[in-house]
Structures are given as structure tokens and as C-alpha cells.
Design an enzyme around this catalytic site. Structure first.
Site, PDB file in Angstrom:
ATOM      1  CG  ASP A   1      -7.689  -1.252  -1.350  1.00 55.16           C
ATOM      2  OD1 ASP A   1      -6.401  -0.690  -2.014  1.00 55.16           O
ATOM      3  OD2 ASP A   1      -7.613  -1.130  -0.099  1.00 55.16           O
TER       4      ASP A   1
ATOM      5  CG  ASP B   1     -11.263  -0.899   2.062  1.00 56.30           C
ATOM      6  OD1 ASP B   1     -10.422  -0.511   3.155  1.00 56.30           O
ATOM      7  OD2 ASP B   1     -10.662  -0.940   1.056  1.00 56.30           O
TER       8      ASP B   1
ATOM      9  N   GLY C   1     -13.577   9.615   0.821  1.00 57.50           N
ATOM     10  CA  GLY C   1     -12.846   9.867   1.929  1.00 57.50           C
ATOM     11  C   GLY C   1     -12.639   8.648   2.910  1.00 57.50           C
TER      12      GLY C   1
ATOM     13  N   UNK D   1       0.782  -1.369  -0.157  1.00 62.76           N
ATOM     14  CA  UNK D   1       0.132  -0.084  -0.063  1.00 62.76           C
ATOM     15  C   UNK D   1       0.702   1.197   0.002  1.00 62.76           C
TER      16      UNK D   1
END
EC number: 2.7.9.3
Length: 370
Positions: free
Chosen positions: A76, A99, A55, A24
Site C-alpha cells: 500500500d 491491511d 478485492g 488515499u
């Protein structure tokens, strides 16, 4: 350890050679993203018709044609940070689903893999790597209670770098969701994985390639230390945040976020900004994988760790819990994971004039073994 020659590859094959970023760390800084969104409709974190907009970890969208139902979705992906493709697939699955776990959702209607093959791969390398990545991703999905969840792979793209990730989708009712906006003064901050996984992976690669940074590590650490640290990171990064999400409901968590590319403090600040009330997240403990802080000091990279800004991949959930529930949550979490994982009370929430997240001056560093 992955042995490429057993799969018909050259003995010196390294998947991490096919990228200039790992895990990441491929994310641009949070403040840069905010600059790009400023002045656009995308910037609004609570767009009309959206419970969660830009966000946060995932989108939560009311379905206009199906009242009482909401669409939960995240996309992702990242670049290889390990040379073992099967292990990379397992880490990728944990990272993608995290997530959605951050809003307390633990059931998925579909999971889709995102995979790209490097233009630098030979045909043999492509066949071996992509096959093993898919195997790791799928096996982890099945092993974690999602045997009946459809796994979709629509296409395989060509890219200069190898990319792995996915799209996780769930349609559910509002009671299944814990919106990330209800932190209260007095809440306790709980983190469900130690920090430092990315550095542990980097140290393993330095060791493999006998780099100058590896030589610096050997001034105070042994090969066994590097191996042990890597194994702790693997154990943490492949573990799904599913049990943490289930316990969020049991103990009426007020909000959560998962810790990845923006680091603990970056994601904590992002979560604080999303709250209905003006709150301050005060972090007074940093649990870090064994040896990682020493590694980072030896190679001159300790500032990010000591400031709570280290890049993480497949990190834990940062959860705001009522004060009387935090101890019980941590006990139940250890029991649910058969003692193989640990959670940590790392701070608390106070009222504030402006929402923010800060690291206390007397922060305590906790060395973690799993």
C-alpha cells in the site's frame, strides 16, 4: 507544526505541493477497478490455492512447500496529505499495517518501506524530506512493539510525485487469521476510528494557504476549530489498528476490513460481497471527527460524508461481531487505548437475497472528539 526553516528549507516549503492528490484519494473508484478485472483470472476473489485473492485488504496464500503455514502480505502507498514528513511517515506505517490487522494478524516477519522522491525536489529538500519520512515510519514501528521486526528499504526511486508506503509480510498458521468471510445475520458492525480524517487534513492546508475554501470555513468556524479538528485527525490516523485486531480474536469476530480510499460504504459493500452467506450490512450511525461535517457543508462537499463515501486515509477497522460481544469489545477497546481512542457500534447484519451494504435513511451522525 512542521517548521521547514529549522531543517534548512525555505520557510514556504510545503510537501503537499509536490502532488495533485492527497492520501488515499489517489485510488481510482472501486467500480472502475472491478471493470478492469472483469473477465480475467485476477477478478476471482477465491482463486485456486488462495484463501483471499483480489478485492480484499491483503493476500492470504497457503504455502505449498510448507504445509500448515500461510503467507499474509499487503502492498500500500499514497501521496502526502500533510506537510510534516515525520508525521507522514507515522501515518504511512499505520496505513500499511492496517491491511494485515484486518485479518487479525498482529505479528510481522518483515516490513518494507516504499519511498519515491519527487523529481521537483532540490537535493536539500530530498535529503530532509526522505530522511524525516523514514524516521517517522521507523520510530512508529519501534514504539508500537515491533522493535525486533526487520525494516527493509531496498531502493529510492524518482517520480514526479513523492510517494510513501510499504509492504507488510507475515508467515503464520491458520489459527492466527480471521478470514473476512463469516459474517452472520444478527452480527453487530463496529468501527474503530471516526471518519473524516482526510477532510480534516484538507482544511488544515486550506487554512495554511488562505484559500477561498478557508474563507468559507471562517463564516462559521474559527482557526481554533480547524486546529482542533486537525489534531483529532492526527491522533486517529497515526494510531495503529493493532489493539482492534487483538480484540477481534478475544471476541471471535466473524470478519473485518479496513476503511480507506473507497470510503466506509465502499469497503462495507466489498466485505459483504466476500461473505459465504448472503447478507446485508445496514449502517445506521456515522461517527465523524468534530467539525468535519460542518466543514464539508460549508465548502459544498458534504454529499460524500452524508452518504458514507468519504475518502479515508489510515481509517479504522469495520468489524462484524457477535451481538453479545459488541459492548464488551467497545469497552475493552477504550480500556486498551487508555481512553485515547473510541470504537462505535454503527449497524447490524441481516439475511438477504443478495449481499450488499446500505446506509439507513435515518442515519445518525455522531461528532467525535479524542
Amino acid at each position: 507544526m512542521f517548521q521547514p526553516e529549522k531543517h534548512g528549507l525555505e520557510p514556504d516549503f510545503q510537501l503537499t505541493k509536490f502532488t495533485t492528490h492527497t492520501g488515499u484519494s489517489c485510488k481510482i473508484p472501486q467500480k472502475v477497478l472491478e471493470k478492469y478485472l472483469r473477465g480475467t483470472e485476477i477478478e476471482n476473489k477465491n482463486n485456486d490455492g488462495y484463501l483471499i485473492g483480489s478485492g480484499m485488504d491483503c493476500a492470504v496464500i497457503p504455502l505449498k512447500r510448507h504445509k500448515d503455514y500461510l503467507l499474509i502480505q499487503t502492498v500500500d502507498f499514497f501521496y502526502p496529505m500533510v506537510n510534516d514528513p515525520e508525521l507522514l511517515g507515522r501515518i504511512a506505517l499505520a496505513n500499511v499495517l492496517s491491511d494485515v490487522y484486518a485479518v487479525g494478524v498482529t505479528q510481522f516477519d518483515t516490513v518494507e518501506m516504499i519511498v519515491s522522491t519527487s523529481t521537483s525536489f532540490s537535493e536539500k529538500e530530498r535529503d530532509v524530506v526522505i530522511g524525516l519520512v523514514m524516521k517517522g515510519f521507523q520510530n512508529s514501528l519501534k514504539a508500537n512493539g515491533y522493535r525486533n521486526t526487520p525494516l527493509i528499504i531496498r531502493q529510492l526511486k524518482i517520480n514526479p510525485w513523492c510517494i510513501i508506503g510499504g509492504i507488510a509480510t507475515s508467515v503464520c498458521r491458520s489459527e492466527e487469521i480471521i478470514l473476512p468471510s463469516n459474517a452472520q445475520p444478527g452480527d453487530v458492525l463496529v468501527l474503530t476510528k471516526p471518519l473524516g480524517g482526510q477532510m480534516a487534513m484538507d482544511a488544515h492546508l486550506w487554512q495554511l494557504n488562505q484559500t477561498e475554501k478557508y474563507k468559507k470555513l471562517l463564516s462559521e468556524c474559527s482557526d481554533a476549530d480547524i486546529k482542533e479538528t486537525f489534531e483529532i485527525a492526527v491522533k486517529s490516523m497515526t494510531y495503529l489498528n493493532k489493539n482492534a485486531a487483538l480484540l477481534m480474536h478475544k471476541y471471535q469476530a466473524h470478519c473485518a476490513t479496513d476503511i480507506t480510499g473507497f470510503g466506509l460504504l465502499g469497503h462495507a459493500n466489498n466485505l459483504a460481497q466476500f461473505q459465504k452467506e448472503k447478507v446485508l450490512f445496514q449502517i445506521n450511525k456515522l461517527p465523524i471527527i468534530k467539525n468535519v461535517l460542518k466543514f464539508s457543508t460549508l465548502v459544498g462537499q458534504s454529499t460524500k460524508f452524508r452518504s458514507g463515501r468519504s475518502v479515508e486515509t489510515s481509517g479504522g477497522l469495520l468489524i462484524c461481531l457477535p451481538a453479545d460481544a459488541a459492548d464488551k469489545f467497545c469497552r475493552d477497546f477504550e480500556e486498551a487505548t487508555n481512553g485515547e481512542q473510541k470504537s462505535f457500534q454503527i449497524g447490524h447484519v441481516t439475511a438477504a437475497n443478495e449481499s450488499d451494504a446500505v446506509l439507513c435513511e435515518d442515519v445518525e451522525f455522531i461528532e467525535v472528539s479524542l
